[in-house]
Design a protein around this motif. Structure first.
Motif, PDB file in Angstrom:
ATOM      1  N   GLU A   1       0.863  -1.182   0.000  1.00 24.61           N
ATOM      2  CA  GLU A   1       0.000   0.000   0.000  1.00 24.61           C
ATOM      3  C   GLU A   1       0.896   1.227   0.000  1.00 24.61           C
ATOM      4  O   GLU A   1       1.588   1.495   0.977  1.00 24.61           O
ATOM      5  N   GLU A   2       0.877   1.950  -1.083  1.00 30.89           N
ATOM      6  CA  GLU A   2       1.732   3.128  -1.194  1.00 30.89           C
ATOM      7  C   GLU A   2       1.043   4.335  -0.558  1.00 30.89           C
ATOM      8  O   GLU A   2      -0.131   4.583  -0.789  1.00 30.89           O
ATOM      9  N   THR A   3       1.792   5.049   0.246  1.00 27.06           N
ATOM     10  CA  THR A   3       1.276   6.261   0.877  1.00 27.06           C
ATOM     11  C   THR A   3       2.056   7.460   0.354  1.00 27.06           C
ATOM     12  O   THR A   3       3.090   7.302  -0.298  1.00 27.06           O
ATOM     13  N   LEU A   4       1.579   8.629   0.653  1.00 33.07           N
ATOM     14  CA  LEU A   4       2.281   9.840   0.243  1.00 33.07           C
ATOM     15  C   LEU A   4       3.678   9.868   0.855  1.00 33.07           C
ATOM     16  O   LEU A   4       4.649  10.207   0.186  1.00 33.07           O
ATOM     17  N   LEU A   5       3.798   9.478   2.108  1.00 35.47           N
ATOM     18  CA  LEU A   5       5.092   9.471   2.783  1.00 35.47           C
ATOM     19  C   LEU A   5       6.061   8.487   2.121  1.00 35.47           C
ATOM     20  O   LEU A   5       7.214   8.827   1.856  1.00 35.47           O
ATOM     21  N   SER A   6       5.600   7.272   1.843  1.00 35.85           N
ATOM     22  CA  SER A   6       6.495   6.292   1.201  1.00 35.85           C
ATOM     23  C   SER A   6       6.881   6.754  -0.202  1.00 35.85           C
ATOM     24  O   SER A   6       7.998   6.537  -0.651  1.00 35.85           O
ATOM     25  N   ARG A   7       5.980   7.414  -0.907  1.00 37.34           N
ATOM     26  CA  ARG A   7       6.299   7.931  -2.239  1.00 37.34           C
ATOM     27  C   ARG A   7       7.366   9.012  -2.162  1.00 37.34           C
ATOM     28  O   ARG A   7       8.284   9.062  -2.981  1.00 37.34           O
ATOM     29  N   LEU A   8       7.271   9.876  -1.165  1.00 40.24           N
ATOM     30  CA  LEU A   8       8.259  10.950  -1.003  1.00 40.24           C
ATOM     31  C   LEU A   8       9.625  10.412  -0.589  1.00 40.24           C
ATOM     32  O   LEU A   8      10.654  10.894  -1.054  1.00 40.24           O
ATOM     33  N   LEU A   9       9.630   9.409   0.281  1.00 41.36           N
ATOM     34  CA  LEU A   9      10.894   8.904   0.814  1.00 41.36           C
ATOM     35  C   LEU A   9      11.611   7.936  -0.121  1.00 41.36           C
ATOM     36  O   LEU A   9      12.835   7.906  -0.155  1.00 41.36           O
ATOM     37  N   PHE A  10      10.875   7.142  -0.874  1.00 41.18           N
ATOM     38  CA  PHE A  10      11.490   6.031  -1.599  1.00 41.18           C
ATOM     39  C   PHE A  10      11.318   6.084  -3.108  1.00 41.18           C
ATOM     40  O   PHE A  10      11.664   5.144  -3.787  1.00 41.18           O
ATOM     41  N   ASN A  11      10.810   7.146  -3.675  1.00 41.09           N
ATOM     42  CA  ASN A  11      10.453   7.125  -5.090  1.00 41.09           C
ATOM     43  C   ASN A  11      11.287   8.066  -5.935  1.00 41.09           C
ATOM     44  O   ASN A  11      10.951   8.293  -7.087  1.00 41.09           O
ATOM     45  N   HIS A  12      12.366   8.608  -5.422  1.00 39.59           N
ATOM     46  CA  HIS A  12      13.049   9.668  -6.151  1.00 39.59           C
ATOM     47  C   HIS A  12      14.417   9.258  -6.708  1.00 39.59           C
ATOM     48  O   HIS A  12      14.707   9.531  -7.876  1.00 39.59           O
ATOM     49  N   THR A  13      15.231   8.619  -5.945  1.00 39.64           N
ATOM     50  CA  THR A  13      16.639   8.427  -6.291  1.00 39.64           C
ATOM     51  C   THR A  13      16.839   7.646  -7.584  1.00 39.64           C
ATOM     52  O   THR A  13      17.578   8.082  -8.468  1.00 39.64           O
ATOM     53  N   ALA A  14      16.194   6.496  -7.718  1.00 38.72           N
ATOM     54  CA  ALA A  14      16.403   5.672  -8.915  1.00 38.72           C
ATOM     55  C   ALA A  14      16.002   6.428 -10.182  1.00 38.72           C
ATOM     56  O   ALA A  14      16.698   6.371 -11.194  1.00 38.72           O
ATOM     57  N   PHE A  15      14.902   7.158 -10.130  1.00 41.39           N
ATOM     58  CA  PHE A  15      14.449   7.895 -11.312  1.00 41.39           C
ATOM     59  C   PHE A  15      15.358   9.083 -11.620  1.00 41.39           C
ATOM     60  O   PHE A  15      15.597   9.406 -12.786  1.00 41.39           O
ATOM     61  N   ALA A  16      15.888   9.721 -10.594  1.00 44.08           N
ATOM     62  CA  ALA A  16      16.817  10.836 -10.810  1.00 44.08           C
ATOM     63  C   ALA A  16      18.115  10.337 -11.442  1.00 44.08           C
ATOM     64  O   ALA A  16      18.649  10.972 -12.361  1.00 44.08           O
ATOM     65  N   VAL A  17      18.609   9.188 -10.985  1.00 39.66           N
ATOM     66  CA  VAL A  17      19.817   8.603 -11.571  1.00 39.66           C
ATOM     67  C   VAL A  17      19.544   8.208 -13.020  1.00 39.66           C
ATOM     68  O   VAL A  17      20.341   8.489 -13.915  1.00 39.66           O
ATOM     69  N   GLN A  18      18.409   7.565 -13.261  1.00 43.74           N
ATOM     70  CA  GLN A  18      18.064   7.149 -14.617  1.00 43.74           C
ATOM     71  C   GLN A  18      18.003   8.352 -15.561  1.00 43.74           C
ATOM     72  O   GLN A  18      18.512   8.293 -16.681  1.00 43.74           O
ATOM     73  N   ARG A  19      17.404   9.436 -15.120  1.00 44.48           N
ATOM     74  CA  ARG A  19      17.277  10.641 -15.948  1.00 44.48           C
ATOM     75  C   ARG A  19      18.657  11.202 -16.307  1.00 44.48           C
ATOM     76  O   ARG A  19      18.933  11.505 -17.462  1.00 44.48           O
ATOM     77  N   ARG A  20      19.538  11.297 -15.322  1.00 47.40           N
ATOM     78  CA  ARG A  20      20.877  11.850 -15.585  1.00 47.40           C
ATOM     79  C   ARG A  20      21.709  10.950 -16.486  1.00 47.40           C
ATOM     80  O   ARG A  20      22.363  11.422 -17.410  1.00 47.40           O
ATOM     81  N   LEU A  21      21.686   9.648 -16.219  1.00 53.65           N
ATOM     82  CA  LEU A  21      22.486   8.744 -17.027  1.00 53.65           C
ATOM     83  C   LEU A  21      21.940   8.639 -18.447  1.00 53.65           C
ATOM     84  O   LEU A  21      22.698   8.517 -19.404  1.00 53.65           O
ATOM     85  N   HIS A  22      20.630   8.708 -18.596  1.00 50.07           N
ATOM     86  CA  HIS A  22      20.033   8.685 -19.937  1.00 50.07           C
ATOM     87  C   HIS A  22      20.504   9.875 -20.766  1.00 50.07           C
ATOM     88  O   HIS A  22      20.796   9.733 -21.958  1.00 50.07           O
ATOM     89  N   GLN A  23      20.609  11.037 -20.136  1.00 52.40           N
ATOM     90  CA  GLN A  23      21.083  12.237 -20.840  1.00 52.40           C
ATOM     91  C   GLN A  23      22.520  12.066 -21.329  1.00 52.40           C
ATOM     92  O   GLN A  23      22.923  12.699 -22.298  1.00 52.40           O
ATOM     93  N   GLU A  24      23.282  11.203 -20.663  1.00 52.60           N
ATOM     94  CA  GLU A  24      24.672  10.958 -21.046  1.00 52.60           C
ATOM     95  C   GLU A  24      24.826   9.709 -21.907  1.00 52.60           C
ATOM     96  O   GLU A  24      25.949   9.325 -22.254  1.00 52.60           O
ATOM     97  N   GLY A  25      23.708   9.044 -22.226  1.00 53.08           N
ATOM     98  CA  GLY A  25      23.765   7.861 -23.071  1.00 53.08           C
ATOM     99  C   GLY A  25      24.221   6.609 -22.346  1.00 53.08           C
ATOM    100  O   GLY A  25      24.683   5.657 -22.980  1.00 53.08           O
ATOM    101  N   ILE A  26      24.093   6.584 -21.030  1.00 54.83           N
ATOM    102  CA  ILE A  26      24.499   5.422 -20.224  1.00 54.83           C
ATOM    103  C   ILE A  26      23.236   4.650 -19.850  1.00 54.83           C
ATOM    104  O   ILE A  26      22.334   5.205 -19.221  1.00 54.83           O
TER     105      ILE A  26
END
Length: 72
Positions: free
Chosen positions: A37-62
């Motif tokens: 069960e996803e809550t607003l708190l769990s979304r804020l705490l656990f939903n950011h890092t992997a997507f931020a890394v993916q976005r940056r590495l994608h911009q560099e072609g990695i």
């Protein structure tokens, strides 16, 4: 290889760049925690890092794949 820093995304991307320079065919993986069960708190705490890394590495072609990790 290890690193210490104040921003996990910056450190992960820096290590990935170093590895990708030595091994250009490398593919990186990150885990995304999935709660029953996803809550607003769990979304804020656990939903950011992997997507931020993916976005940056994608911009560099990695390539970076996010794999779901289910938590009971």
């Amino acid at each position: 290889m290890s690193a210490i820093g104040t921003d996990a995304v910056d450190e992960i991307c820096a290590r990935a760049r170093e590895i990708h320079t030595r091994l250009p065919d490398s593919v990186f993986f990150g885990g995304q925690i999935v709660f029953p069960e996803e809550t607003l708190l769990s979304r804020l705490l656990f939903n950011h890092t992997a997507f931020a890394v993916q976005r940056r590495l994608h911009q560099e072609g990695i390539p970076f794949l996010i794999m779901p990790v289910q938590v009971e």
